[in-house]
Structure formats: structure tokens, C-alpha cells
Write an enzyme that holds these catalytic residues in place. Structure first.
Site, PDB file in Angstrom:
ATOM      1  N   HIS A 122       5.709  -0.597  -2.999  1.00  0.00           N
ATOM      2  CA  HIS A 122       5.175   0.104  -4.175  1.00  0.00           C
ATOM      3  C   HIS A 122       5.198   1.622  -4.015  1.00  0.00           C
ATOM      4  O   HIS A 122       4.453   2.330  -4.697  1.00  0.00           O
ATOM      5  CB  HIS A 122       3.755  -0.389  -4.490  1.00  0.00           C
ATOM      6  CG  HIS A 122       3.707  -1.822  -4.963  1.00  0.00           C
ATOM      7  ND1 HIS A 122       2.546  -2.572  -4.977  1.00  0.00           N
ATOM      8  CD2 HIS A 122       4.688  -2.626  -5.434  1.00  0.00           C
ATOM      9  CE1 HIS A 122       2.819  -3.792  -5.451  1.00  0.00           C
ATOM     10  NE2 HIS A 122       4.112  -3.849  -5.723  1.00  0.00           N
ATOM     11  N   THR A 139      -4.672  -9.036   0.233  1.00  0.00           N
ATOM     12  CA  THR A 139      -4.063  -8.868  -1.089  1.00  0.00           C
ATOM     13  C   THR A 139      -4.539  -9.971  -2.026  1.00  0.00           C
ATOM     14  O   THR A 139      -4.719 -11.112  -1.612  1.00  0.00           O
ATOM     15  CB  THR A 139      -2.520  -8.789  -1.018  1.00  0.00           C
ATOM     16  OG1 THR A 139      -1.998  -8.688  -2.343  1.00  0.00           O
ATOM     17  CG2 THR A 139      -1.910  -9.966  -0.297  1.00  0.00           C
ATOM     18  N   ASP A 189      -0.524   4.189   1.129  1.00  0.00           N
ATOM     19  CA  ASP A 189      -1.441   5.130   1.782  1.00  0.00           C
ATOM     20  C   ASP A 189      -1.026   5.638   3.164  1.00  0.00           C
ATOM     21  O   ASP A 189      -1.755   6.434   3.766  1.00  0.00           O
ATOM     22  CB  ASP A 189      -2.847   4.505   1.870  1.00  0.00           C
ATOM     23  CG  ASP A 189      -2.895   3.202   2.681  1.00  0.00           C
ATOM     24  OD1 ASP A 189      -2.011   2.960   3.524  1.00  0.00           O
ATOM     25  OD2 ASP A 189      -3.854   2.425   2.460  1.00  0.00           O
ATOM     26  N   ASN A 222       0.833  -1.207   0.000  1.00  0.00           N
ATOM     27  CA  ASN A 222       0.000   0.000   0.000  1.00  0.00           C
ATOM     28  C   ASN A 222       0.866   1.254   0.000  1.00  0.00           C
ATOM     29  O   ASN A 222       1.963   1.273   0.552  1.00  0.00           O
ATOM     30  CB  ASN A 222      -0.929   0.000   1.216  1.00  0.00           C
ATOM     31  CG  ASN A 222      -1.876  -1.177   1.207  1.00  0.00           C
ATOM     32  OD1 ASN A 222      -2.037  -1.830   0.174  1.00  0.00           O
ATOM     33  ND2 ASN A 222      -2.483  -1.489   2.336  1.00  0.00           N
TER      34      ASN A 222
HETATM   35  C1  BJW Z   1     -10.020  -7.559   2.121  1.00  0.00           C
HETATM   36  C2  BJW Z   1     -10.962  -6.757   2.667  1.00  0.00           C
HETATM   37  C3  BJW Z   1     -10.963  -6.663   4.043  1.00  0.00           C
HETATM   38  C4  BJW Z   1     -11.258  -6.656   0.590  1.00  0.00           C
HETATM   39  N1  BJW Z   1     -10.052  -7.337   4.750  1.00  0.00           N
HETATM   40  N2  BJW Z   1      -9.125  -8.215   2.838  1.00  0.00           N
HETATM   41  C5  BJW Z   1       5.469 -12.748 -12.797  1.00  0.00           C
HETATM   42  C6  BJW Z   1       4.362 -13.352 -13.352  1.00  0.00           C
HETATM   43  C7  BJW Z   1       3.417 -12.600 -14.045  1.00  0.00           C
HETATM   44  C8  BJW Z   1       3.580 -11.223 -14.231  1.00  0.00           C
HETATM   45  C9  BJW Z   1       4.683 -10.619 -13.665  1.00  0.00           C
HETATM   46  C10 BJW Z   1       5.603 -11.375 -12.980  1.00  0.00           C
HETATM   47  N3  BJW Z   1       6.580 -10.541 -12.549  1.00  0.00           N
HETATM   48  C11 BJW Z   1       6.271  -9.280 -12.919  1.00  0.00           C
HETATM   49  C12 BJW Z   1       5.136  -9.294 -13.623  1.00  0.00           C
HETATM   50  C13 BJW Z   1       4.465  -8.093 -14.227  1.00  0.00           C
HETATM   51  C14 BJW Z   1       3.638  -7.341 -13.214  1.00  0.00           C
HETATM   52  C15 BJW Z   1       2.561  -8.257 -12.678  1.00  0.00           C
HETATM   53  O1  BJW Z   1       2.598  -8.771 -11.600  1.00  0.00           O
HETATM   54  N4  BJW Z   1       1.507  -8.420 -13.462  1.00  0.00           N
HETATM   55  C16 BJW Z   1       0.386  -9.290 -13.056  1.00  0.00           C
HETATM   56  C17 BJW Z   1      -0.850  -8.418 -12.800  1.00  0.00           C
HETATM   57  C18 BJW Z   1       0.172 -10.324 -14.126  1.00  0.00           C
HETATM   58  N5  BJW Z   1       4.453  -6.811 -12.148  1.00  0.00           N
HETATM   59  C19 BJW Z   1       5.122  -5.665 -12.287  1.00  0.00           C
HETATM   60  O2  BJW Z   1       5.112  -5.049 -13.319  1.00  0.00           O
HETATM   61  C20 BJW Z   1       5.948  -5.187 -11.104  1.00  0.00           C
HETATM   62  N6  BJW Z   1       7.260  -4.880 -11.532  1.00  0.00           N
HETATM   63  C21 BJW Z   1       8.147  -5.819 -11.841  1.00  0.00           C
HETATM   64  O3  BJW Z   1       7.893  -7.000 -11.723  1.00  0.00           O
HETATM   65  O4  BJW Z   1       9.364  -5.328 -12.286  1.00  0.00           O
HETATM   66  C22 BJW Z   1      10.268  -6.243 -12.917  1.00  0.00           C
HETATM   67  C23 BJW Z   1       9.794  -6.435 -14.321  1.00  0.00           C
HETATM   68  C24 BJW Z   1       9.662  -5.343 -15.154  1.00  0.00           C
HETATM   69  C25 BJW Z   1       9.222  -5.533 -16.473  1.00  0.00           C
HETATM   70  C26 BJW Z   1       8.871  -6.799 -16.914  1.00  0.00           C
HETATM   71  C27 BJW Z   1       8.978  -7.886 -16.055  1.00  0.00           C
HETATM   72  C28 BJW Z   1       9.447  -7.692 -14.741  1.00  0.00           C
HETATM   73  C29 BJW Z   1       5.392  -3.878 -10.572  1.00  0.00           C
HETATM   74  C30 BJW Z   1       4.048  -4.018  -9.958  1.00  0.00           C
HETATM   75  C31 BJW Z   1       3.553  -2.633  -9.483  1.00  0.00           C
HETATM   76  C32 BJW Z   1       2.127  -2.663  -8.985  1.00  0.00           C
HETATM   77  N7  BJW Z   1       1.673  -1.322  -8.815  1.00  0.00           N
HETATM   78  C33 BJW Z   1       0.366  -1.068  -8.241  1.00  0.00           C
HETATM   79  C34 BJW Z   1       0.103   0.464  -8.212  1.00  0.00           C
HETATM   80  C35 BJW Z   1       0.919   1.108  -7.083  1.00  0.00           C
HETATM   81  C36 BJW Z   1       0.727   2.579  -7.036  1.00  0.00           C
HETATM   82  C37 BJW Z   1      -0.673   2.983  -6.674  1.00  0.00           C
HETATM   83  O5  BJW Z   1      -1.184   2.657  -5.574  1.00  0.00           O
HETATM   84  O6  BJW Z   1      -1.303   3.636  -7.492  1.00  0.00           O
HETATM   85  O7  BJW Z   1       0.322  -1.598  -6.921  1.00  0.00           O
HETATM   86  S1  BJW Z   1      -0.956  -1.931  -9.082  1.00  0.00           S
HETATM   87  C38 BJW Z   1      -1.847  -2.343  -7.628  1.00  0.00           C
HETATM   88  O8  BJW Z   1      -1.816  -3.762  -7.399  1.00  0.00           O
HETATM   89  C39 BJW Z   1      -1.055  -1.714  -6.473  1.00  0.00           C
HETATM   90  C40 BJW Z   1      -1.192  -2.745  -5.419  1.00  0.00           C
HETATM   91  O9  BJW Z   1      -0.176  -2.587  -4.428  1.00  0.00           O
HETATM   92  C41 BJW Z   1      -1.085  -4.025  -6.189  1.00  0.00           C
HETATM   93  C42 BJW Z   1      -1.663  -5.225  -5.473  1.00  0.00           C
HETATM   94  O10 BJW Z   1      -3.021  -5.035  -5.248  1.00  0.00           O
HETATM   95  P1  BJW Z   1      -3.657  -5.625  -3.909  1.00  0.00           P
HETATM   96  O11 BJW Z   1      -3.080  -4.937  -2.737  1.00  0.00           O
HETATM   97  O12 BJW Z   1      -3.560  -7.095  -3.922  1.00  0.00           O
HETATM   98  O13 BJW Z   1      -5.146  -5.079  -4.030  1.00  0.00           O
HETATM   99  P2  BJW Z   1      -6.402  -5.685  -4.825  1.00  0.00           P
HETATM  100  O14 BJW Z   1      -7.365  -4.582  -4.991  1.00  0.00           O
HETATM  101  O15 BJW Z   1      -5.968  -6.422  -6.017  1.00  0.00           O
HETATM  102  O16 BJW Z   1      -7.004  -6.770  -3.859  1.00  0.00           O
HETATM  103  C43 BJW Z   1      -7.601  -6.429  -2.628  1.00  0.00           C
HETATM  104  C44 BJW Z   1      -7.772  -7.698  -1.836  1.00  0.00           C
HETATM  105  O17 BJW Z   1      -8.283  -7.349  -0.565  1.00  0.00           O
HETATM  106  C45 BJW Z   1      -8.765  -8.691  -2.462  1.00  0.00           C
HETATM  107  O18 BJW Z   1      -8.194  -9.990  -2.386  1.00  0.00           O
HETATM  108  C46 BJW Z   1      -9.985  -8.587  -1.542  1.00  0.00           C
HETATM  109  O19 BJW Z   1     -10.696  -9.824  -1.430  1.00  0.00           O
HETATM  110  C47 BJW Z   1      -9.336  -8.223  -0.248  1.00  0.00           C
HETATM  111  N8  BJW Z   1     -10.183  -7.510   0.685  1.00  0.00           N
HETATM  112  N9  BJW Z   1     -11.735  -6.229   1.604  1.00  0.00           N
HETATM  113  C48 BJW Z   1      -9.151  -8.113   4.065  1.00  0.00           C
HETATM  114  N10 BJW Z   1     -11.895  -5.901   4.676  1.00  0.00           N
END
Ligand code: BJW
Ligand code: ZN
Length: 256
Positions: A126, A195, A111, A109
Site C-alpha cells: 500500500h 490485519t 509506516d 503498512n
Molecule cells: C492487533 C493488535 C496487536 C490490534 N497485535 N493485532 C474484493 C471484494 C470486496 C471489495 C474489493 C475486492 N477487491 C477490491 C475491493 C475494493 C477495496 C476493498 O477491499 N474494499 C473492502 C473494504 C470491501 N480494495 C481496493 O480498493 C484496493 N484496490 C483494488 O482492489 O484495486 C483493484 C480494483 C480497483 C477498483 C475496483 C475494483 C478493484 C485498494 C485498497 C487500498 C487500501 N488502502 C488503505 C490506506 C493505505 C494508505 C494509508 O495508510 O493511509 O490501506 S485503507 C487501510 O486498510 C490501509 C490498510 O493497509 C488497510 C488494511 O487495514 P489493516 O491493516 O487490516 O488495519 P485495521 O485497522 O483494519 O485492522 C487492525 C487489526 O489489527 C485488527 O484486526 C485488530 O484486531 C488488530 N490488532 N491491535 C495484533 N497489538
């Protein structure tokens, strides 16, 4: 009584770990802030933002194409974040620092809510939404209380200013990622909280912990993409589950 035969909502194994773990590591995601009123990425926001997929705005390509749009999205989110408070899940994790010999808090996060709840050592994978930097000269800016801008801001050097967060395709901060991977390898108990388990490399941390012999527990109302590979999934909101979990740890660790 629960299905583990004792009067607790947690499994006997988890209780054992809560009482004896020397090193606990926690990974949090957007769900931990959901109960504070911060929209998650994959359940969306309102108004203008309902028309965009947030994960499509979090790219350098989107910022290059339409800097004002991406800037407005961040301004809107900064406004929300400033207006909300940490919830009981954040406070429980702040208290957890004092309960285990070693405790590491790793968050995706941006935030600041963990710090606002009192956590003193937060490892941000991040970036941070309150920080921005110039694309051209690299100068950093920290958000003051100025009203959120509708348009992308420019540095004194003329360069565009971007949020200092990690977008898709960008490299995570090296020292924080290395720290997180090392902690995942060394901990006895790993919690993955709120997450979706979709975004790498963060999503690999619970798997690294599992491979390294830690007991890995998910807390989420819905199973994440990696749930089947973990030891245990507790279905529920982090604001409800984490305080109970930390209360249990405190009880077990102070009654011995
Ligand atoms: C509750 C709840 C409650 C609800 N209690 N829970 C390997 C395999 C495949 C792809 C890749 C890989 N390696 C890299 C990649 C590419 C890519 C990636 O992962 N893509 C996939 C989507 C396929 N990764 C990247 O690009 C990363 N960089 C990287 O790997 O660099 C090296 C590289 C470069 C180039 C090529 C290859 C490698 C960077 C990732 C950056 C992510 N950025 C963001 C934005 C941050 C800035 C901002 O805030 O604006 O980060 S995107 C967004 O997703 C944000 C979050 O931190 C991140 C994760 O989201 P999160 O936290 O899981 O949230 P949600 O909304 O998805 O889920 C919420 C959850 O809460 C749900 O499960 C609900 O059920 C739950 N919930 N209420 C508890 N009350
Ligand atoms: Zn500049």
C-alpha cells in the site's frame, strides 16, 4: 502444558512447521504497529480524526474534495510515526529473516517500522507514507525533516502533491502484488498478523496460501474477517506472540 500435550504455548503442528518450514511468508497489517503507538484504521485516532472515518479519507475522491483535510491527516500520521519506535513484534520479524531458508515479509503498512526494526526486504503493498508524488508530472518527493504541512503541497510544475500510498479503488503496485501472490502460493507456513482481513486484494493472500497447501496461522487479539478459513488463530498481541514464536523457531532450528 497446553491442550496439545506438550510444554509449549503453540500447537504441535505449528511447532512442527516452525522447525521444518523451508519457506515462511508473513503478511502484516496495522495491528503490528499498534503497540508502537500508531493508531489502526478501524480503532481510530484522536482529536480531529475521531470525527472522520479513516477509511473514508483514504480515497482519491476525499483528496479531490478536500486536499487540505486529507493532507493534514497524513501530516498528523507522519508526525506520530516519526515519534514512535518499532516494537518487539517488528524486531522478531527482522530476526526471522535469518532463521528460514526463505522468508518473505509483505506488509500493508506504510509506516517504515519493519525497515527501522532491521528487516532488509520489505514488500509494501500500500505504498509508503514518507513518499509523495505530483498528480500532474509524477515527480516523487521523499519527506525530509521539515515540519509537517497543514496544507496540501504543490510541485514546481504547479500540480498538487499526494502521498504515494494506495487508496481505495486504486491499483496496488503490480510487481509487489505479484510477488506477494507468488510467495503465498509457494510458502509452507503463512502468518497473517494484525490485519482485519477486510481489505482486498491483501486479504486474499492467506486464502491463496491455504488453497496452495500452506499452513496458515493468524495472530490477532480479535478474530479477523477471514479467521474461520485459516488453520489456526492465536489470540494475542503481535508484540507478545511474535517474539515467542520466533524464539521457538530458533530453538527448534538450532538444537537439531
Ligand atoms: C492487533 C493488535 C496487536 C490490534 N497485535 N493485532 C474484493 C471484494 C470486496 C471489495 C474489493 C475486492 N477487491 C477490491 C475491493 C475494493 C477495496 C476493498 O477491499 N474494499 C473492502 C473494504 C470491501 N480494495 C481496493 O480498493 C484496493 N484496490 C483494488 O482492489 O484495486 C483493484 C480494483 C480497483 C477498483 C475496483 C475494483 C478493484 C485498494 C485498497 C487500498 C487500501 N488502502 C488503505 C490506506 C493505505 C494508505 C494509508 O495508510 O493511509 O490501506 S485503507 C487501510 O486498510 C490501509 C490498510 O493497509 C488497510 C488494511 O487495514 P489493516 O491493516 O487490516 O488495519 P485495521 O485497522 O483494519 O485492522 C487492525 C487489526 O489489527 C485488527 O484486526 C485488530 O484486531 C488488530 N490488532 N491491535 C495484533 N497489538
Ligand atoms: Zn509536478
Amino acid at each position: 502444558m497446553n491442550n496439545h500435550g506438550h510444554a509449549s504455548m503453540f500447537s504441535a503442528t505449528l511447532e512442527d512447521k516452525l522447525g521444518s518450514a523451508r519457506h515462511v511468508a508473513v503478511l502484516t497489517g496495522a495491528g503490528v504497529s499498534a503497540e508502537s503507538g500508531v493508531p489502526t484504521f478501524r480503532t481510530g485516532g484522536e482529536g480531529l480524526w475521531a470525527r472522520y472515518n479513516p477509511t473514508e479519507l483514504a480515497t482519491f475522491e476525499a483528496f479531490s474534495r478536500d486536499p487540505d483535510l486529507v493532507w493534514r491527516w497524513y501530516s498528523w500520521r507522519r508526525g506520530i510515526i516519526r515519534g514512535v519506535k518499532p516494537n518487539p513484534g517488528h524486531y522478531a520479524l527482522a530476526e526471522a529473516e535469518t532463521l528460514f531458508p526463505r522468508f518473505s515479509l509483505i506488509t500493508q503498512n506504510v509506516d517504515n517500522l519493519h525497515r527501522r526494526a532491521g528487516s532488509t526486504d520489505v514488500h509494501e503493498l500500500h505504498g509508503n507514507i514518507e513518499r509523495s508524488r505530483c498528480l500532474d508530472c509524477g515527480l516523487f518527493f521523499v519527506e525530509d525533516e521539515a515540519p509537517p504541512s497543514e496544507h496540501v503541497l504543490h510541485c514546481t510544475c504547479g500540480g498538487m502533491i499526494r502521498p504515494d500510498v494506495v487508496w481505495f479503488g486504486e491499483i496496488l503496485p503490480e510487481t509487489e502484488l505479484l510477488f506477494a501472490q507468488t510467495e503465498a502460493q509457494r510458502c509452507d507456513l503463512f502468518l497473517t498478523v494484525g490485519t482485519s482481513g477486510l481489505v482486498y486484494p491483501a486479504a486474499a493472500l492467506p486464502l491463496i496460501a491455504k488453497q496452495s497447501g500452506a499452513y496458515v496461522v493468524e495472530i490477532n487479539p480479535e478474530p479477523s474477517a477471514i479467521a474461520r478459513e485459516l488453520d489456526e488463530c492465536i489470540s494475542g498481541a503481535s508484540g507478545a506472540i511474535l517474539p515467542l514464536l520466533i524464539d521457538t523457531a530458533r530453538r527448534l532450528r538450532t538444537s537439531a
